[in-house]
Design a protein around this motif. Sequence first.
Motif, PDB file in Angstrom:
ATOM      1  N   GLY A  11       0.818  -1.213   0.000  1.00 15.76           N
ATOM      2  CA  GLY A  11       0.000   0.000   0.000  1.00 15.76           C
ATOM      3  C   GLY A  11       0.846   1.253   0.000  1.00 15.76           C
ATOM      4  N   TYR A  12       1.875   1.265   0.841  1.00 17.65           N
ATOM      5  CA  TYR A  12       2.766   2.424   0.874  1.00 17.65           C
ATOM      6  C   TYR A  12       3.510   2.579  -0.443  1.00 17.65           C
ATOM      7  CZ  TYR A  12       1.987   3.052   5.872  1.00 17.65           C
ATOM      8  OH  TYR A  12       1.423   3.288   7.087  1.00 17.65           O
ATOM      9  N   LEU A  13       3.925   1.469  -1.032  1.00 16.97           N
ATOM     10  CA  LEU A  13       4.657   1.548  -2.294  1.00 16.97           C
ATOM     11  C   LEU A  13       3.774   2.104  -3.411  1.00 16.97           C
ATOM     12  CD1 LEU A  13       7.366   1.038  -3.637  1.00 16.97           C
ATOM     13  CD2 LEU A  13       6.657  -1.322  -4.045  1.00 16.97           C
ATOM     14  N   ILE A  14       2.540   1.619  -3.513  1.00 13.70           N
ATOM     15  CA  ILE A  14       1.670   2.096  -4.601  1.00 13.70           C
ATOM     16  C   ILE A  14       1.158   3.511  -4.366  1.00 13.70           C
ATOM     17  CG2 ILE A  14       0.971  -0.217  -5.315  1.00 13.70           C
ATOM     18  CD1 ILE A  14      -1.731   0.281  -3.965  1.00 13.70           C
ATOM     19  N   THR A  15       1.295   4.012  -3.132  1.00 10.00           N
ATOM     20  CA  THR A  15       0.873   5.390  -2.869  1.00 10.00           C
ATOM     21  C   THR A  15       2.068   6.340  -2.812  1.00 10.00           C
ATOM     22  OG1 THR A  15       0.830   5.000  -0.469  1.00 10.00           O
ATOM     23  CG2 THR A  15      -1.248   4.730  -1.679  1.00 10.00           C
ATOM     24  N   GLY A  16       3.211   5.886  -3.333  1.00 11.29           N
ATOM     25  CA  GLY A  16       4.365   6.771  -3.442  1.00 11.29           C
ATOM     26  C   GLY A  16       5.101   7.036  -2.148  1.00 11.29           C
ATOM     27  N   ILE A  64       9.419   0.231   2.847  1.00 11.38           N
ATOM     28  CA  ILE A  64      10.609  -0.504   3.295  1.00 11.38           C
ATOM     29  C   ILE A  64      10.480  -0.884   4.762  1.00 11.38           C
ATOM     30  CG2 ILE A  64      13.095  -0.291   3.743  1.00 11.38           C
ATOM     31  CD1 ILE A  64      13.174   1.473   1.129  1.00 11.38           C
ATOM     32  N   GLU A  65       9.984   0.035   5.582  1.00 17.33           N
ATOM     33  CA  GLU A  65       9.789  -0.257   7.016  1.00 17.33           C
ATOM     34  C   GLU A  65       8.848  -1.446   7.203  1.00 17.33           C
ATOM     35  OE1 GLU A  65       8.310   3.300   8.858  1.00 17.33           O
ATOM     36  OE2 GLU A  65      10.084   4.458   8.282  1.00 17.33           O
ATOM     37  N   GLN A  66       7.760  -1.473   6.451  1.00 17.83           N
ATOM     38  CA  GLN A  66       6.783  -2.551   6.610  1.00 17.83           C
ATOM     39  C   GLN A  66       7.317  -3.889   6.097  1.00 17.83           C
ATOM     40  OE1 GLN A  66       3.974  -2.470   8.386  1.00 17.83           O
ATOM     41  NE2 GLN A  66       4.551  -0.374   8.903  1.00 17.83           N
ATOM     42  N   ARG A  97      10.206  -5.103  -1.085  1.00 15.78           N
ATOM     43  CA  ARG A  97      11.289  -4.293  -0.527  1.00 15.78           C
ATOM     44  C   ARG A  97      12.343  -3.996  -1.592  1.00 15.78           C
ATOM     45  NH1 ARG A  97      14.614  -5.884   4.848  1.00 15.78           N
ATOM     46  NH2 ARG A  97      15.730  -7.225   3.378  1.00 15.78           N
ATOM     47  N   SER A  98      12.579  -4.966  -2.479  1.00 20.02           N
ATOM     48  CA  SER A  98      13.566  -4.705  -3.537  1.00 20.02           C
ATOM     49  C   SER A  98      13.091  -3.555  -4.417  1.00 20.02           C
ATOM     50  CB  SER A  98      13.826  -5.970  -4.362  1.00 20.02           C
ATOM     51  OG  SER A  98      12.719  -6.316  -5.159  1.00 20.02           O
ATOM     52  N   PHE A  99      11.815  -3.558  -4.801  1.00 15.96           N
ATOM     53  CA  PHE A  99      11.296  -2.483  -5.644  1.00 15.96           C
ATOM     54  C   PHE A  99      11.320  -1.139  -4.912  1.00 15.96           C
ATOM     55  CE2 PHE A  99       8.964  -6.080  -7.785  1.00 15.96           C
ATOM     56  CZ  PHE A  99       9.789  -6.098  -8.893  1.00 15.96           C
ATOM     57  N   ALA A 100      10.945  -1.144  -3.629  1.00 14.51           N
ATOM     58  CA  ALA A 100      10.965   0.099  -2.852  1.00 14.51           C
ATOM     59  C   ALA A 100      12.389   0.636  -2.738  1.00 14.51           C
ATOM     60  CB  ALA A 100      10.358  -0.130  -1.463  1.00 14.51           C
ATOM     61  N   ASN A 101      13.346  -0.257  -2.525  1.00 17.67           N
ATOM     62  CA  ASN A 101      14.743   0.191  -2.460  1.00 17.67           C
ATOM     63  C   ASN A 101      15.199   0.767  -3.793  1.00 17.67           C
ATOM     64  OD1 ASN A 101      15.894  -0.126   0.198  1.00 17.67           O
ATOM     65  ND2 ASN A 101      15.515  -2.303  -0.034  1.00 17.67           N
ATOM     66  N   ALA A 102      14.762   0.194  -4.887  1.00 18.73           N
ATOM     67  CA  ALA A 102      15.112   0.736  -6.203  1.00 18.73           C
ATOM     68  C   ALA A 102      14.530   2.133  -6.384  1.00 18.73           C
ATOM     69  CB  ALA A 102      14.631  -0.196  -7.312  1.00 18.73           C
ATOM     70  N   VAL A 103      13.298   2.328  -5.927  1.00 21.73           N
ATOM     71  CA  VAL A 103      12.644   3.628  -6.070  1.00 21.73           C
ATOM     72  C   VAL A 103      13.458   4.722  -5.380  1.00 21.73           C
ATOM     73  CG1 VAL A 103      10.609   4.981  -5.362  1.00 21.73           C
ATOM     74  CG2 VAL A 103      10.315   2.717  -6.389  1.00 21.73           C
ATOM     75  N   GLU A 111      20.592  -7.166  -3.006  1.00 21.34           N
ATOM     76  CA  GLU A 111      20.574  -8.149  -1.913  1.00 21.34           C
ATOM     77  C   GLU A 111      19.236  -8.874  -1.864  1.00 21.34           C
ATOM     78  OE1 GLU A 111      21.612  -6.421   1.871  1.00 21.34           O
ATOM     79  OE2 GLU A 111      23.415  -5.488   1.023  1.00 21.34           O
ATOM     80  N   ASP A 112      18.140  -8.109  -1.941  1.00 17.37           N
ATOM     81  CA  ASP A 112      16.810  -8.724  -1.886  1.00 17.37           C
ATOM     82  C   ASP A 112      16.554  -9.613  -3.098  1.00 17.37           C
ATOM     83  OD1 ASP A 112      15.757  -7.886   0.598  1.00 17.37           O
ATOM     84  OD2 ASP A 112      15.257  -5.922  -0.212  1.00 17.37           O
ATOM     85  N   VAL A 113      16.940  -9.167  -4.281  1.00 17.01           N
ATOM     86  CA  VAL A 113      16.726  -9.965  -5.488  1.00 17.01           C
ATOM     87  C   VAL A 113      17.529 -11.264  -5.407  1.00 17.01           C
ATOM     88  CG1 VAL A 113      17.060 -10.048  -7.990  1.00 17.01           C
ATOM     89  CG2 VAL A 113      16.074  -8.016  -6.935  1.00 17.01           C
TER      90      VAL A 113
END
Length: 146
Positions: free
Chosen positions: A46-51, A57-59, A77-83, A92-94
């Motif tokens: 939810g946090y990722l899709i809402t920017g 990452i925390e969640q 988390r990998s996608f959020a870290n990339a953002v 690391e996550d991938v």
Amino acid sequence: MHSPSAQAILYDTWAGGLRPGTQDPPEEPSGVAPEEPNAHDSLGEGYLITGQPERAIEQYTRALELAPSFVVAHTGRSFANAVVGRYDAFFEDVDILKVSSDVTGFAPATFCFVRSFGLTRVGRYQEAEAERREGRSEEHTSELQS
């Protein structure tokens, strides 16, 4: 009648047309056990899709603290870290996901392509091409085994 999953509760919460920056996902939705890793993984989505990648990452990290074997949290988390430009953490996550493909059910080739994307983002184009080729080889091997 069974109770809805944490994911269903959270997705229902956002079904009303949530757009980036317009509304926060709930901190802790009612009806979801805070010790359930899937709840935190879903909050991360939810946090990722809402920017809000930092909150995502925390969640995702909280989900992994609660259940290190809940490896799918590494995906978001990998996608959020990339953002946010943390490509070391992205890789690391991938890498964890790739060696855990038997748990996640994702084809190993998927992670070659995701890793290839990350490599292009940091200017490592030759490595990205090699990773892409490995992904194609993994796909071919998988098709032959089917």
